[in-house]
Scaffold this active site. Structure first.
Site, PDB file in Angstrom:
ATOM      1  N   SER A  23       1.497 -15.683   5.848  1.00 22.71           N
ATOM      2  CA  SER A  23       2.248 -16.713   6.333  1.00 22.71           C
ATOM      3  C   SER A  23       0.855 -17.490   6.418  1.00 22.71           C
ATOM      4  O   SER A  23      -0.611 -17.344   5.612  1.00 22.71           O
ATOM      5  CB  SER A  23       1.663 -16.444   7.463  1.00 22.71           C
ATOM      6  OG  SER A  23       2.022 -17.158   8.543  1.00 22.71           O
ATOM      7  N   TYR A  37      -2.829 -10.326  13.632  1.00 19.49           N
ATOM      8  CA  TYR A  37      -1.298 -10.638  13.543  1.00 19.49           C
ATOM      9  C   TYR A  37      -1.663 -12.010  12.113  1.00 19.49           C
ATOM     10  O   TYR A  37      -1.918 -11.816  11.036  1.00 19.49           O
ATOM     11  CB  TYR A  37      -0.608 -11.781  13.712  1.00 19.49           C
ATOM     12  CG  TYR A  37       0.362 -12.500  12.773  1.00 19.49           C
ATOM     13  CD1 TYR A  37       1.618 -11.263  12.075  1.00 19.49           C
ATOM     14  CD2 TYR A  37       0.534 -13.308  12.403  1.00 19.49           C
ATOM     15  CE1 TYR A  37       2.248 -11.780  11.425  1.00 19.49           C
ATOM     16  CE2 TYR A  37       1.035 -14.655  11.860  1.00 19.49           C
ATOM     17  CZ  TYR A  37       2.755 -13.383  10.930  1.00 19.49           C
ATOM     18  OH  TYR A  37       3.387 -13.777  10.273  1.00 19.49           O
TER      19      TYR A  37
END
Length: 253
Positions: A139, A152
């Site tokens: 990501s 995250y």
């Protein structure tokens, strides 16, 4: 002979879109997920296009993963592409307000699950040799932090560095490794993160024309289909609407 793709987290979002894209080209598919009913529906949908094996599997369970990989039948045993897609984001709160169990779940899945599946399939991928691929779904959060990203972001930074480390260790084997890092993307992933808050989901994507799962699937398929002598180490993908903002500055009153 058809090639085989092993896709984790195949029951929704990027994983499902990738399964459909590979099926359209006649690849054999090994699809994993935790939701048995969804896997059965996907198998029914895609079996007219290709051979499909579904595995109800928790990628954080190392013994179950190894047993499943060791027991892969023909024609699924020779895996050409591993797509490490299974992962999740939980919560949008500042670190000091987060639930520790949600942090641990992200670490277990995004880091632990990814390395567990990779470790189990490395012998097969190395045996396949030139042209085989590991594609890790990272990501932009692994490179560009944001408020509420905390753990995250950390897990996706791990995915990036793990991918680079694999590239070093697999040099000479013919196995390719890519960290694919999408930006703002619309999928069920965000509903999970917001605890099913549809308003938050709608507001995030309103007017943004975000990345769609099919965009990621096309990119993954392109990566897997490159000539065997080419490796894309890192591919960052954003919608045109997304860019960087100035640094945050806290000013004393």
């Amino acid at each position: 002979m058809s090639k085989t793709a092993f896709i984790t987290g195949a029951t929704s979002g990027f994983g499902l879109a990738c399964a459909r894209r590979f099926a359209a080209d006649g690849w054999n598919l090994v699809l994993t997920g935790r939701r048995e009913e969804r896997l059965a529906a996907i198998q029914d949908e895609l079996s007219a296009q290709c051979q499909v094996l579904t595995l109800t599997l928790d990628v954080t369970d190392a013994e179950a993963v190894k047993a499943a990989v060791d027991a892969l039948p023909e024609p699924f045993a020779q895996v050409d592409v591993l797509l490490n897609n299974a992962g999740l984001a939980l919560g949008t709160e500042a670190a000091q307000n987060c639930d520790l169990s949600e942090w641990q779940q992200m670490i277990d899945t995004n880091v632990g699950g990814l390395v567990t599946v990779t470790h189990a399939l490395l012998p097969t991928l190395i045996k396949q040799g030139k042209g085989s691929s590991i594609i890790n779904l990272g990501s932009i959060a692994g490179h560009w932090p944001y408020p509420g990203g905390n753990v995250y972001c950390g897990t996706k930074a791990f995915v990036e560095q793990f991918s680079y480390g694999l590239r070093c260790d697999l040099s000479g084997t013919g196995v390719r490794v890519t960290n694919l890092a999408p930006g703002l993307s619309e999928s069920e992933f965000t509903l999970v993160r917001t605890g099913g808050n549809q308003d938050a989901y709608d507001n995030l994507y309103k007017g943004a024309d975000p990345i769609q799962p099919e965009d990621v699937a096309d990119t993954v398929f392109w990566l897997a289909s490159l000539p065997p002598h080419l490796n894309v180490n890192q591919l960052e993908l954003m919608p045109v609407s997304q860019a960087w903002s100035p640094f945050s500055i806290h000013r004393e009153a």
